[in-house]
Design a protein around this motif. Structure first.
Motif, PDB file in Angstrom:
ATOM      1  N   ARG A  86       0.832  -1.211   0.000  1.00 33.17           N
ATOM      2  CA  ARG A  86       0.000   0.000   0.000  1.00 33.17           C
ATOM      3  C   ARG A  86       0.865   1.259   0.000  1.00 33.17           C
ATOM      4  N   ASN A  90       0.872   3.744  -3.169  1.00 30.54           N
ATOM      5  CA  ASN A  90       0.403   5.118  -2.950  1.00 30.54           C
ATOM      6  C   ASN A  90       1.436   6.119  -3.460  1.00 30.54           C
ATOM      7  N   ASP A 197      -6.571   1.570  -2.237  1.00 34.69           N
ATOM      8  CA  ASP A 197      -6.696   0.974  -0.903  1.00 34.69           C
ATOM      9  C   ASP A 197      -7.841  -0.033  -0.866  1.00 34.69           C
TER      10      ASP A 197
END
Length: 229
Positions: A86, A90, A197
């Motif tokens: 993640r 990101n 997400d």
């Protein structure tokens, strides 16, 4: 190691990696060097070098006096891998919202079309293409180090999926890939990260160990044909 051996090692590594990512070789499955060598028509030395590389990538483990096995990530390791993934993805999104290569959107959209073409037709290929979408995003940042780390966690994520995730349709994944592209195109990093997400959170925390009756020989005979071509 000679160039020929390097080439063969690369080929065996890539095919074993593909078999693991496509969930043909499942967690805990033993990978005897002689069996792998026979299926691919290469020496045990070549196989050993390929297995060492896969072990360094977290896809294979070697057990003393027992040989190599497809890795079986623990729940804790699975959570750690996806937490790191993640963070990395990101950062990929933040970079791409600021700068996208000239042909970036064309490449992403072409990849999504490839995913759409195999929806409901070939589960293993869908799994591999889904992972390759995330690797492509990272490669488009132009940051080779970031792309390498994303590639590793994506592959490990595919292995984790085969242990912990319930079966699910690829429709949602492909739709969310399209939504991520559009959010990046709009420069909306917050929305793109939110979709990502949700996308990565689809991996279940419940173990569902598949019952695999196929032998290593029968599985690798399919991948061995690719090496013979």
């Amino acid at each position: 190691m000679s160039d020929d051996k390097n080439t063969l090692t690369d080929a065996v590594h890539d095919l074993l990696q593909k078999a693991i990512i496509e969930q043909a070789l499942t967690p805990g499955m033993r990978l005897p060097e002689d069996t792998v060598g026979e299926q691919f028509g290469v020496s045990r030395t070549i196989v050993r070098h390929a297995l060492v590389r896969l072990e360094n990538e977290g896809l294979v483990v070697t057990r003393r006096n027992r040989g190599a096995f497809v890795a079986e990530p623990s729940r804790e390791e699975a959570q750690q891998v996806f937490a790191v993934r993640r963070c990395l993805e990101n950062e990929v999104i933040r970079i791409l919202c600021q700068q996208m290569p000239e042909n970036g959107y064309d490449r992403l959209e072409a990849h999504v079309r490839s995913e759409q073409n195999v929806k409901g037709k070939d589960g293993p290929v869908s799994i591999r293409l889904a992972g390759e979408f995330h690797v492509l995003l990272a490669e488009l940042t132009g940051n080779d180090v970031l792309a390498r780390y994303v590639s590793e966690v994506v592959r490990r994520g595919s292995l984790i999926m085969s242990m912990y995730a319930r079966n699910h349709s690829s429709d949602c994944a492909v739709d969310e890939h399209s939504q991520i592209i559009e959010a990046i195109r709009a420069g909306d990093a917050e929305r793109a990260i939110h979709i990502m997400d949700h996308h990565l959170g689809a991996v279940a925390g419940r173990a569902e160990f598949p019952s695999r009756l196929d032998s290593v020989q029968s599985i690798l005979s399919h991948y061995g044909k690719e090496l013979a071509q």
